[in-house]
Design an enzyme around this catalytic site. Structure first.
Site, mmCIF file in Angstrom:
data_model
loop_
_atom_site.group_PDB
_atom_site.id
_atom_site.type_symbol
_atom_site.label_atom_id
_atom_site.label_comp_id
_atom_site.label_asym_id
_atom_site.label_seq_id
_atom_site.Cartn_x
_atom_site.Cartn_y
_atom_site.Cartn_z
ATOM 1 N N GLY A 70 0.829 -1.192 0.000
ATOM 2 C CA GLY A 70 0.000 0.000 0.000
ATOM 3 C C GLY A 70 0.865 1.242 0.000
ATOM 4 C CB CYS A 97 5.353 -4.013 0.360
ATOM 5 S SG CYS A 97 6.225 -2.449 0.127
ATOM 6 C CE1 TYR A 98 1.096 1.063 5.714
ATOM 7 C CE2 TYR A 98 -0.407 -0.797 5.949
ATOM 8 C CZ TYR A 98 0.002 0.463 6.336
ATOM 9 O OH TYR A 98 -0.657 1.132 7.348
ATOM 10 C CG HIS A 184 5.844 -5.705 -4.399
ATOM 11 N ND1 HIS A 184 4.557 -5.492 -3.968
ATOM 12 C CD2 HIS A 184 6.572 -4.643 -3.948
ATOM 13 C CE1 HIS A 184 4.498 -4.355 -3.300
ATOM 14 N NE2 HIS A 184 5.705 -3.816 -3.275
ATOM 15 C CD GLU A 186 2.787 -8.312 -5.523
ATOM 16 O OE1 GLU A 186 2.575 -7.138 -5.189
ATOM 17 O OE2 GLU A 186 3.480 -9.109 -4.828
ATOM 18 C CB SER A 238 -21.998 -6.131 -25.651
ATOM 19 O OG SER A 238 -20.945 -6.973 -25.199
ATOM 20 N N GLY A 240 -19.107 -8.837 -27.010
ATOM 21 C CA GLY A 240 -17.861 -9.042 -26.291
ATOM 22 C C GLY A 240 -17.842 -10.381 -25.576
ATOM 23 C CB VAL A 241 -15.020 -12.345 -24.162
ATOM 24 C CG1 VAL A 241 -14.427 -11.359 -23.172
ATOM 25 C CG2 VAL A 241 -14.823 -13.774 -23.664
ATOM 26 C CG ASP A 242 -16.548 -9.595 -20.014
ATOM 27 O OD1 ASP A 242 -15.687 -10.494 -20.063
ATOM 28 O OD2 ASP A 242 -16.271 -8.405 -19.809
ATOM 29 C CB SER A 243 -22.453 -9.946 -22.876
ATOM 30 O OG SER A 243 -21.966 -9.776 -24.194
ATOM 31 C CB SER A 244 -20.152 -14.015 -25.749
ATOM 32 O OG SER A 244 -20.359 -12.957 -26.659
ATOM 33 C CE LYS A 384 -12.194 -8.815 -20.256
ATOM 34 N NZ LYS A 384 -13.513 -8.533 -20.901
#
Length: 528
Positions: A70, A97-98, A184, A186, A238, A240-244, A384
């Site tokens: 942070g 870290c923090y 870090h 990650e 739409s 797009g991939v999400d709604s599909s 995603k």
């Protein structure tokens, strides 16, 4: 599920598996990245507020806690704190870290400004034999980003790694399963960072690594069947991939009781309407309602050049069109949306708490509450890349699963200045050429987002023996891991030249192509 329920694993997660690791977020820019790295180990991970009580944490039954970094200093006024009782629960803790600094300070250590601040790569040496570093070489490159560091350890902690300027680069508690990292793990800049996180979640927390997208599909479909019963679900497609993926998931769960509404606003990519019609009326055999409202949208946008006004008009008209079509569908009680986990996080973990709302996300055009639908958001636990994997398992074609993100207002926000049918046709054709060439060069999957921007300026050109005065098109192509930061893609010159030549030769109305070499920040990915 409401946004306030972000502070507990959802049914889609806990219903499948017993192993959950929580990331307590102290305002880190990489909190989402931590969660994704843990999920890469097939362990479900969810981000929660840093100020949850020990009682709340214990009720969630996590196998491990990761305290994020942070921007604050632990000794600063208003610095975020943690409930000290959390360290008495016996749950393994990894502070980053923090997160390390607040852990050590809470348990009696002293944190001071570092004599030499570290930002960037630094050789790190660890004490061999500690399970956190199992399988790692004795020296590796770690990514540091800190101005403070642990100066004095209590008698309960010991150092297990160091750099030249940070003697306590990693620490552990002598009696409890509590660890701290000043660097870090990650980020990709840290060598063997994924291995280190795997050691924590698998070896120290004892997670089995059984969280799979295939299990999530089955669980979500069972939950949808139970909740929907004999009623009908509406899904706004739409392209797009999400709604599909949402539509495909629900179609498999309840069959012909799913109705999809696809609104053609006249600002779609080339052949987008045809592709959606083919996939969801033929392959998935859903009840697909295609509404051609292109002329309505374009007439409302006539003369409008301000980008925010464009968005407001498009959002309002979309709501009106969607609402009118939804009224024609009997027994529709539920509205399915492609809300993703980053959307939930950015919208605020808890509306009545101290966490700041970065931005509000309203899928399906911001449909108002008065429509009377109950929401179904089966992707709200996913990132995603996980949605893409789910789409592939559901049988969606690659062209849909790996399609680059596309803004809700469509090509209108890539058409700077007034939106007209003529300008939409120009940008649509140029954009199609760009995407074709990326596929031909094998670069489409390397680039996370690429598109054409039509500028509100014209330039002089020469074609044959004639003078031209036509539009300028800009190419935007970026590489990013999380879309929070992005770098412009370094095109091979021959590919860039081929794209430019094809656009100028093939698209009437463009006589000059430029390339956007701005990173995010300070620029944004989209131009409007």
């Amino acid at each position: 599920m409401s946004i306030s329920e972000l502070t507990r694993p959802s049914a889609s997660a806990s219903g499948i598996q017993e192993d959950v690791v929580l990331v307590m977020d102290f305002g880190s820019q990489t909190a989402q990245l931590i969660a994704r790295r843990v999920r890469d180990q097939s362990v479900f991970c969810q981000i929660v507020r840093h100020d949850l009580s020990a009682e709340r944490i214990q009720a969630l039954r996590p196998k491990g806690l990761i305290l994020s970094g942070g921007p604050a200093s632990v000794y600063g006024n208003g610095a975020p704190r943690i409930d000290p009782a959390i360290f008495d629960l016996g749950i393994p803790v990894l502070g980053i870290c923090y997160g390390m600094q607040i852990t050590c300070q809470t348990l009696g250590g002293r944190i001071l400004p570092a004599a030499s601040r570290e930002f960037g790569r630094s050789p790190c040496r660890h004490i061999s034999g500690d399970p956190l570093f199992e399988g790692l070489p004795s020296t590796f490159v770690a990514w540091m980003s800190h101005g403070d560091q642990v100066d004095t350890l209590t008698g309960d902690f010991e150092s297990i790694a160091a750099t030249d300027t940070c003697p306590n680069a990693a620490v552990k508690h002598k009696q409890r399963p509590i660890f701290g990292l000043q660097f870090h793990p990650e980020v990709t800049h840290t060598e063997f960072g994924a291995d280190l996180l795997r050691n924590f979640v698998r070896n120290i927390c004892g997670c089995k690594g059984s969280w799979q997208i295939s299990s999530l599909i089955e669980q979500q479909q069972n939950l949808i069947r139970q909740r929907v019963g004999s009623d009908r679900v509406i899904c706004g497609l739409s392209g797009g991939v999400d709604s599909s993926v949402v539509a495909a998931l629900i179609a498999e769960a309840i069959g012909d009781r799913l109705s999809c509404i696809f609104v053609d606003n006249g600002m779609l990519r080339k052949d987008e309407r045809r592709q959606v019609e083919e996939q969801f009326s033929k392959h998935f055999r859903t009840d697909l309602h295609v509404v051609d409202a292109s002329q309505r949208f374009l007439s409302e946008l006539k003369g409008v050049t301000d980008p925010q006004q464009k968005r407001k008009i498009i959002g309002r008209v979309f709501i009106e069109v969607f609402r009118d079509e939804a009224k024609s569908i009997p027994n529709a009680r539920f509205l399915a949306q492609g809300t993703l986990y980053p959307d939930v996080i950015e919208s605020g973990a808890n509306p009545d708490g101290p966490a700041a709302t970065i931005k509000s996300h309203h899928n399906v055009g911001g449909l108002p509450d008065e429509l009377g639908f109950e929401l179904i958001e089966p992707l709200r636990d996913l990132f995603k890349d996980e949605v893409r994997r789910m789409g592939a398992q559901l049988g969606l074609p690659d062209v849909m699963v790996w399609r680059h993100p596309f803004p809700g207002p469509g090509l209108s926000v890539r058409c700077l200045g007034e939106v007209t049918e003529e300008r939409m046709n120009i940008i649509r054709e140029a954009d199609a050429i760009l995407i074709e060439e990326l596929h031909a060069a094998g670069l489409y999957r390397t680039i996370q987002q690429a598109f054409i921007v039509l500028l509100p300026v014209q330039s002089v050109g020469v074609m044959g023996d004639d003078r031209t005065y036509e539009n300028v098109a800009a190419i935007r192509a970026i590489q990013t891991e999380d879309f929070m930061t992005a770098d412009w893609f370094h095109f091979p010159y021959d590919v860039l030249q081929r794209i430019s030549t094809r656009i100028i030769n093939s698209v009437r109305g463009i006589n000059r192509v430029v390339y956007d070499v701005s990173s995010k920040p300070p620029a944004t990915i989209e131009w409007e």
